[in-house]
Scaffold this motif. Structure first.
Motif, short mmCIF file in Angstrom:
data_model
loop_
_atom_site.label_atom_id
_atom_site.label_comp_id
_atom_site.label_asym_id
_atom_site.label_seq_id
_atom_site.Cartn_x
_atom_site.Cartn_y
_atom_site.Cartn_z
N ALA A 54 42.60 34.07 -30.62
CA ALA A 54 43.78 34.76 -31.13
C ALA A 54 44.43 33.92 -32.23
CB ALA A 54 44.77 34.99 -29.99
N SER A 55 45.21 34.59 -33.04
CA SER A 55 45.97 33.94 -34.11
C SER A 55 45.09 33.08 -35.01
CB SER A 55 47.10 33.10 -33.52
OG SER A 55 47.94 33.88 -32.69
N VAL A 56 43.96 33.63 -35.42
CA VAL A 56 43.04 32.91 -36.31
C VAL A 56 43.65 32.88 -37.72
CG1 VAL A 56 40.73 32.85 -37.31
CG2 VAL A 56 41.06 33.60 -34.93
N THR A 57 43.70 31.68 -38.29
CA THR A 57 44.21 31.55 -39.66
C THR A 57 43.20 30.78 -40.51
OG1 THR A 57 45.40 29.50 -39.13
CG2 THR A 57 46.64 31.56 -38.95
N VAL A 58 43.06 31.22 -41.74
CA VAL A 58 42.23 30.54 -42.73
C VAL A 58 43.19 30.12 -43.84
CG1 VAL A 58 40.33 30.75 -44.36
CG2 VAL A 58 40.23 31.94 -42.15
N THR A 59 43.33 28.81 -44.04
CA THR A 59 44.31 28.29 -44.98
C THR A 59 43.63 27.46 -46.06
OG1 THR A 59 45.92 28.15 -43.18
CG2 THR A 59 46.42 26.92 -45.20
N ASP B 264 42.01 27.62 -38.13
CA ASP B 264 42.70 27.29 -36.88
C ASP B 264 42.80 28.54 -36.01
OD1 ASP B 264 44.08 25.77 -35.03
OD2 ASP B 264 45.94 25.71 -36.15
N ALA B 265 43.10 28.34 -34.74
CA ALA B 265 43.31 29.45 -33.81
C ALA B 265 44.22 28.96 -32.69
CB ALA B 265 41.99 29.95 -33.24
N ALA B 266 44.76 29.89 -31.95
CA ALA B 266 45.59 29.54 -30.81
C ALA B 266 44.73 28.89 -29.73
CB ALA B 266 46.27 30.80 -30.25
N THR C 11 42.13 23.13 -26.65
CA THR C 11 43.01 23.04 -27.82
C THR C 11 42.16 23.31 -29.06
OG1 THR C 11 44.41 21.43 -26.70
CG2 THR C 11 44.58 21.55 -29.10
N ILE C 12 42.53 24.37 -29.76
CA ILE C 12 41.81 24.77 -30.97
C ILE C 12 42.67 24.36 -32.16
CG2 ILE C 12 40.67 26.65 -32.19
CD1 ILE C 12 39.60 26.41 -29.37
#
Length: 148
Positions: A68-73, A84-86, A137-138
């Motif tokens: 969940a809450s996958v982000t590509v920055t 990153d992810a939750a 922890t991701i």
């Protein structure tokens, strides 16, 4: 951070982690300690089905988790892309010991099989479930940077 990136995913992780399709997701798969193949062998598998057809086994008691809450920055300061992810929690985890977590891209969560899941990264994660909660922890599970 990933211990290996599967050959099939080299150069593709950031694109797939952006979840470009309508019903896609990143799936976290726990891999049992017993039978786990070495990294050199594992990185050559092109699908989750291929990985599980070898000596490695999925730890099915804990089960798969959707990230969940996958982000590509895009990180211009450090010249890289961070993904990153939750964090993931298995409540009251039981079953066989695990040594790794594999993150796969599922192009269509409404159907398909393990032959459709593309393994992206493998993370060493050694635990023996004992009925207590287990948290993975991701934090920046993948980074791509320029070699220049």
């Amino acid at each position: 951070m990933a211990n290996i990136v599967f050959n099939i995913a080299l150069g593709r992780v950031a694109s797939l982690a952006a979840l470009p399709a309508a019903n896609d997701a990143l799936i976290l798969v726990p891999i049992e300690t017993t039978g786990i193949v070495n990294d050199a062998t594992m990185r050559d598998y092109d699908t989750l089905s291929d990985l599980l057809a070898g000596a490695s086994n999925e730890q099915t008691t804990m089960g798969r988790k959707t990230l969940a809450s996958v982000t590509v920055t895009v990180n211009d300061t450090n010249d890289r892309v961070d993904i990153d992810a939750a964090d993931v929690t298995w409540t009251g985890a039981t079953g066989n010991a695990i040594s790794a977590l594999v993150i796969c891209y599922d192009p269509d969560t409404t159907g398909g099989t393990d032959a459709d899941l593309i393994p992206l990264t493998k993370h060493d994660f050694a635990i023996t479930p004992d009925g207590s909660d287990v948290v993975a922890t991701i934090a920046d599970f993948f980074r791509a940077s320029s070699a220049a």
